[in-house]
Design a protein around this motif. Sequence first.
Motif, short mmCIF file in Angstrom:
data_model
loop_
_atom_site.label_atom_id
_atom_site.label_comp_id
_atom_site.label_asym_id
_atom_site.label_seq_id
_atom_site.Cartn_x
_atom_site.Cartn_y
_atom_site.Cartn_z
N GLY A 88 0.80 -1.22 0.00
CA GLY A 88 0.00 0.00 0.00
C GLY A 88 0.83 1.27 0.00
O GLY A 88 0.31 2.35 0.24
N THR A 89 2.12 1.16 -0.25
CA THR A 89 3.00 2.34 -0.27
C THR A 89 3.97 2.22 -1.41
O THR A 89 4.22 1.15 -1.95
N ALA A 90 4.55 3.36 -1.79
CA ALA A 90 5.67 3.36 -2.71
C ALA A 90 6.94 3.12 -1.90
O ALA A 90 7.18 3.81 -0.91
N LEU A 91 7.72 2.16 -2.30
CA LEU A 91 8.97 1.85 -1.59
C LEU A 91 10.14 2.25 -2.48
O LEU A 91 10.28 1.75 -3.60
N LEU A 92 10.96 3.16 -1.98
CA LEU A 92 12.17 3.58 -2.67
C LEU A 92 13.37 3.01 -1.92
O LEU A 92 13.56 3.31 -0.75
N ARG A 93 14.15 2.22 -2.62
CA ARG A 93 15.40 1.70 -2.05
C ARG A 93 16.55 2.45 -2.72
O ARG A 93 16.76 2.32 -3.92
N VAL A 94 17.26 3.24 -1.94
CA VAL A 94 18.31 4.10 -2.50
C VAL A 94 19.62 3.80 -1.79
O VAL A 94 19.66 3.60 -0.57
N GLY A 95 20.69 3.74 -2.55
CA GLY A 95 22.00 3.43 -1.99
C GLY A 95 22.94 4.62 -2.03
O GLY A 95 22.84 5.50 -2.89
N PHE A 96 23.86 4.64 -1.08
CA PHE A 96 24.90 5.66 -0.99
C PHE A 96 26.22 4.98 -0.68
O PHE A 96 26.25 3.96 -0.01
N GLU A 97 27.32 5.56 -1.18
CA GLU A 97 28.62 4.94 -0.97
C GLU A 97 29.14 5.14 0.45
O GLU A 97 30.02 4.40 0.89
N ALA A 98 28.65 6.11 1.15
CA ALA A 98 29.08 6.38 2.52
C ALA A 98 27.94 7.14 3.20
O ALA A 98 27.05 7.67 2.52
N PRO A 99 27.95 7.21 4.52
CA PRO A 99 26.83 7.88 5.22
C PRO A 99 26.65 9.34 4.85
O PRO A 99 25.53 9.82 4.75
N VAL A 123 17.33 3.11 3.01
CA VAL A 123 18.68 3.55 2.64
C VAL A 123 19.67 2.41 2.89
O VAL A 123 19.66 1.79 3.94
N ARG A 124 20.48 2.14 1.87
CA ARG A 124 21.51 1.11 1.97
C ARG A 124 22.88 1.74 1.72
O ARG A 124 23.01 2.65 0.88
N GLU A 125 23.90 1.24 2.40
CA GLU A 125 25.26 1.69 2.12
C GLU A 125 25.90 0.76 1.11
O GLU A 125 25.97 -0.45 1.31
N ALA A 126 26.34 1.34 -0.01
CA ALA A 126 26.96 0.55 -1.07
C ALA A 126 28.41 0.26 -0.73
O ALA A 126 29.07 1.03 -0.03
N ALA A 127 28.90 -0.86 -1.22
CA ALA A 127 30.28 -1.24 -0.96
C ALA A 127 31.24 -0.25 -1.61
O ALA A 127 31.04 0.16 -2.75
N PHE A 128 32.28 0.12 -0.89
CA PHE A 128 33.25 1.09 -1.40
C PHE A 128 33.98 0.53 -2.61
O PHE A 128 34.25 1.25 -3.57
N ARG A 129 34.28 -0.77 -2.60
CA ARG A 129 35.05 -1.38 -3.69
C ARG A 129 34.21 -1.56 -4.95
O ARG A 129 34.70 -1.40 -6.06
N ASP A 130 32.94 -1.91 -4.80
CA ASP A 130 32.05 -2.11 -5.94
C ASP A 130 30.70 -1.49 -5.63
O ASP A 130 29.75 -2.18 -5.28
N PRO A 131 30.59 -0.16 -5.75
CA PRO A 131 29.34 0.51 -5.36
C PRO A 131 28.15 0.14 -6.23
O PRO A 131 27.01 0.36 -5.83
N PHE A 132 28.39 -0.43 -7.41
CA PHE A 132 27.28 -0.73 -8.33
C PHE A 132 26.67 -2.12 -8.10
O PHE A 132 25.69 -2.48 -8.74
N ALA A 133 27.26 -2.91 -7.20
CA ALA A 133 26.79 -4.28 -7.01
C ALA A 133 25.34 -4.33 -6.55
O ALA A 133 24.56 -5.16 -7.04
N LEU A 134 24.93 -3.46 -5.63
CA LEU A 134 23.55 -3.47 -5.14
C LEU A 134 22.56 -3.17 -6.26
O LEU A 134 21.48 -3.74 -6.30
N LEU A 135 22.94 -2.26 -7.16
CA LEU A 135 22.08 -1.96 -8.30
C LEU A 135 21.92 -3.19 -9.20
O LEU A 135 20.82 -3.56 -9.59
N ARG A 136 23.04 -3.79 -9.52
CA ARG A 136 23.03 -4.90 -10.47
C ARG A 136 22.37 -6.14 -9.87
O ARG A 136 21.87 -6.98 -10.60
N ASP A 137 22.39 -6.23 -8.55
CA ASP A 137 21.73 -7.36 -7.90
C ASP A 137 20.25 -7.10 -7.62
O ASP A 137 19.55 -7.96 -7.09
N GLY A 138 19.77 -5.90 -7.97
CA GLY A 138 18.37 -5.57 -7.75
C GLY A 138 18.03 -5.25 -6.31
O GLY A 138 16.85 -5.21 -5.94
#
Length: 279
Positions: A88-99, A123-138
């Motif tokens: 019943g809500t819009a869920l936005l999952r957004v990642g950042f490389e650091a706080p 809000v998720r913290e993305a890995a510093f070494r591979d910040p794009f992994a969370l995106l590519r993993d959905g």
Amino acid sequence: MERRDLEVFLTLAEELHSSRTAERLHVSQALVSQTAKRLERHIGAPLFDRTSRRVALTPIGRGLRDDLAPAYRRIAEGVARARESARGTALLRVGFEAPAPADLVAPVLDVFRARHPGSAVRVREAAFRDPFALLRDGEIHVLVTLFPVVEPDLASGPVPHEEPLVLAVADGHPFTGQREVTRDDLARDTVFKAAYWRDATPAGLPVARGRDHATFQEPLTAVADGEGVCPLGEHAVGYFTRPRIAFLPIRDVPRLRWGAVWPESGETGVVREFAAAAR
């Protein structure tokens, strides 16, 4: 064909490398190979040309990829929308490389919430070494990261925050005798820097790239220990002040840009709403 089989095939068709496919999907390399062979038996023809040096799609493999990829994206997006509707809500999952970047673009999230009352933001913290992994993993819809981003499978969106750059150096570094540094100064030390930093200064001097780090705190520790220097956004002065580190302005560099990226195949409604809020 199971959905997992499709996911393995399409990822392998993109990566053309079994171990990278296994890493992206968090499965074993053996499972990737077994799935590919099972699909080839099911189709009745090779989908991949394999040698000791390379993996390539056969013409039948390319055709299957082109036919399946759009349908698979629609399935994934449909499942995601159904889940959001069930909540019943819009869920936005957004990642950042650091706080810190999460705070820098907090006004964007405030606009998103105001436009979508009852929405949820994760809000998720993305890995510093591979910040794009969370995106590519959905795992996330959108990532706020340093621009430029040169990734063929990712789309670049608006830039909600810009700031000057500073150079983090050890407090006893010779640079601390200067009021500021230039890009040519970077050739005088080892530099821990983002992937798309140039490896030469404006004068053509080579810049030695420091070793990779898994977390944001690791290069700061290396700087404090005198292993090198690290260009950072000016926000680091307030967020990451440490007793053994000094920050100096970098005079002749463009402002640092924090922008939004998302998968080319994943521009869902919630991504478009985030981009609109960022603009």
